[in-house]
Design an enzyme around this catalytic site. Sequence first.
Site, short mmCIF file in Angstrom:
data_model
loop_
_atom_site.label_atom_id
_atom_site.label_comp_id
_atom_site.label_asym_id
_atom_site.label_seq_id
_atom_site.Cartn_x
_atom_site.Cartn_y
_atom_site.Cartn_z
N HIS A 63 -7.16 57.09 90.95
CA HIS A 63 -5.73 57.06 90.19
C HIS A 63 -4.95 58.39 90.66
CE1 HIS A 63 -7.21 53.56 87.90
NE2 HIS A 63 -8.32 54.15 87.98
N ASN A 95 -2.39 50.94 88.76
CA ASN A 95 -2.22 50.99 87.25
C ASN A 95 -1.14 51.97 87.07
OD1 ASN A 95 -4.22 52.76 87.54
ND2 ASN A 95 -4.87 52.21 85.33
N ASP A 153 -7.25 47.13 87.76
CA ASP A 153 -8.03 48.07 87.16
C ASP A 153 -7.46 48.71 86.07
OD1 ASP A 153 -10.43 49.90 87.19
OD2 ASP A 153 -9.15 51.27 87.69
N HIS A 233 -16.67 50.27 89.37
CA HIS A 233 -17.59 51.12 88.24
C HIS A 233 -18.75 50.37 87.57
CE1 HIS A 233 -14.40 49.48 85.75
NE2 HIS A 233 -13.49 50.71 86.21
N ASP A 306 -13.66 57.16 90.76
CA ASP A 306 -12.66 56.63 89.66
C ASP A 306 -12.05 57.78 89.02
OD1 ASP A 306 -11.23 55.06 87.82
OD2 ASP A 306 -13.02 54.63 86.47
N PHE A 324 -9.09 58.03 77.98
CA PHE A 324 -10.25 57.34 78.85
C PHE A 324 -10.14 57.93 80.30
CE2 PHE A 324 -10.43 54.14 75.53
CZ PHE A 324 -11.72 54.13 75.13
N GLY A 325 -11.38 58.43 80.87
CA GLY A 325 -11.07 58.62 82.24
C GLY A 325 -11.57 60.23 82.57
#
Lengths: 431, 306
Positions: A63, A95, A153, A233, A306, A324-325
């Site tokens: 991302h 995204n 995603d 993932h 990711d 999140f992430g």
Amino acid sequence: MKKILIKNGRVIDPANKTDELLDILIEGNKISSFKKSLPFTAEKVIDAQGKIVVPGLIDMHVHLREPGREDEETIASGTKAALMGGITSVCCMANTNPCIDNVSGVKFILLKAKNEGLVNVFPIGSVTKELLGRELSPMGEMSKAGIVAVSDDGSSIMNAKIMRRALEYAKTFSLPVIIHSEDLNLSQGGVMNEGKVSTVLGLIGIPREAENIMVARDIALAELTGAKIHIAHVSTKESVGLVKEAKKKGIKVTCETCPHYFTLTEKSVGKYNTNMKMKPPLRTQNDIKAIREGLADGTIDCIVSDHAPHLDIEKDTEFNLAAFGVVGLETLLPLIMVELVEKKVLSLSEAIKKVTLNPATILKLKKGRIKVGECADLTIIDSQKELRIDAGFFHSKCKNSPFIGRKLKGFAVTTIVKGRIAMENRTFVSN
Amino acid sequence: MKLKNKDLLGLENLDKKEVQLILDTAGPFKDLFTRSIKKVPALRGRTVVLLFYEPSTRTKNSFELAAKRLSADTLNVSVSTSSVVKGESLIDTVKTIEAMKADFVIIRHGMAGAAEIVSREIKSSVINAGDGAHEHPTQGLLDLFTIREKKGKIKGLKVTIIGDVLHSRVARSNIWGLKKMGAEVRVCAPATLIPKEIESMGVEVFYDLNKSLKDVDVIYTLRIQLERQKGQLLSSLREYTEFYGITKERLKYAKEDCLVMHPGPMNRGVEISGEVADGNRSVILEQVTNGIAIRMAVLYLLAGNK
């Protein structure tokens, strides 16, 4: 034409099963030869004695946050982080804000990447318009413009009929569909794996079934449609099992996992550590075991970061509110080296294959191998190089790593992108 | 003896001796309440900030009274829940409070882990007055105190906790505390209100209320949130009451001298009948009195740590 000679490295190229001491000569942006003891005819000689030379790594799940969240990451900063991680190609997820669901979005990414990107950037387009899971995106036009896959995603296409149509449509344009498998009803409100730890911490859990059900559904739809799917993932034992069975049946499914899913468990959430918060959530020791087995037996094709940068203010909050992430571009390789190669889950060549040849094959990229006449993307790894992961380690704009505090070993020391030494001795080389 | 940490965040990480120390310290404070002057100078000059992100009358009043009976100065900071998402962050808010030189920050927050985050950020002693579904340690302690006072011991007693265990910080603190002190703990509720793998906390799970009450010394009823029905956790409150409501009828399944407890506020006629709430087995109001004594003990002991 400028020549670069890489001397005496242990060259590993899974594509032609090479693992020997060789020299590589780069002329311009292409590999012009690789064999034993090439003469010193280059302007620049890199002594790679004791080092490992591999095709430039490909991270097919990143991302980059641009457009929309340039405070978190940009194509410039994200590709710099990639470079430091030994990654020469990244695929960026759709995204963003606005999301990449049309040709102008794709063109924007490609233009920005051309002007500011430090590694190859391959955009991924959305499956549905605005990632809403309702209407199909213009996959054909986006494919012409340069996307390498489609994916929603970050979100999930809950309507099975729309998913079916999306798979058929993607198949029309030979695009693989990368799937974030999450039943949004089951996972609603959840912030970590559902189980012992979530119960004790009083946090709402995400049951593993939220992932498993969707993996099973989409494998069934892949069988129905004959489309190529790639499960993003993978975090559970059951997902690994489902993909394994599907592959046996000849269904066109591939999958990936991330270092945190073969390294960490729900226990790492500890006292509400928000750097351990991501989707899917960290699971259990049993899952780690299954994922490692899946990597070893070839069920899991790729390893990806990711990479999902988030600012401190998005993480230094109540666990429920935290984003999140986690970031991962710069720790992808050392975690593969420490957790998989050193622990003999994978041979070095098998491990490298999952970040070079395999993603290149899935996405049909002319990358991920060392071949005369092809673009010179190369990564030189020092398997003995040790570094401590702390806030100062990162080149990404964000430092939300679950591995902060760890000492890792096996880092990229030099990265060559399209024949240019872009990082040397862990120092960024400007254009 | 002293408490090991500057904060009281939960009962999970207190050891048995620390729990005993708090219970033993609360006894004399409770005795104080029978006097006309209920105040001691132990915390004179200290500042106690009550930071409440959730509406609460009983816990806040109890803490405030505890602080005042120790002669501390108190400051009430109420933050509306809506400003949690927008506006000042939790960390900024507590740093501001720390800058006012608060000695204690007592925090109630709707999200699990809030007290933990605060304790890492500031030097003041942090007391968790309830964080989401995580813990409510002073409630757990006052319940232990009440049981010990009435039964003379905790070890070996059988306790059944009934109701919304899934969302209950009270249940979790009680489970940790009771297990630590040697009690046998059961939980009973419809399966929708039992969190996954709760057995790992050392409790036995029941869906049948009558069976869960067999031979128990303490019936601990949790408040049922009236909106649970909307979350598809219950079909109706009527059905909940029919299967899980504590009535006089149900008491006969437990030991004859069992205690009936409730952390309040009660929904009379839902999880507990009025008859039982006001009956001779009920110690619900005693819990309220003991709450002040326990909170005084906690403040007093933490102050001694500085």
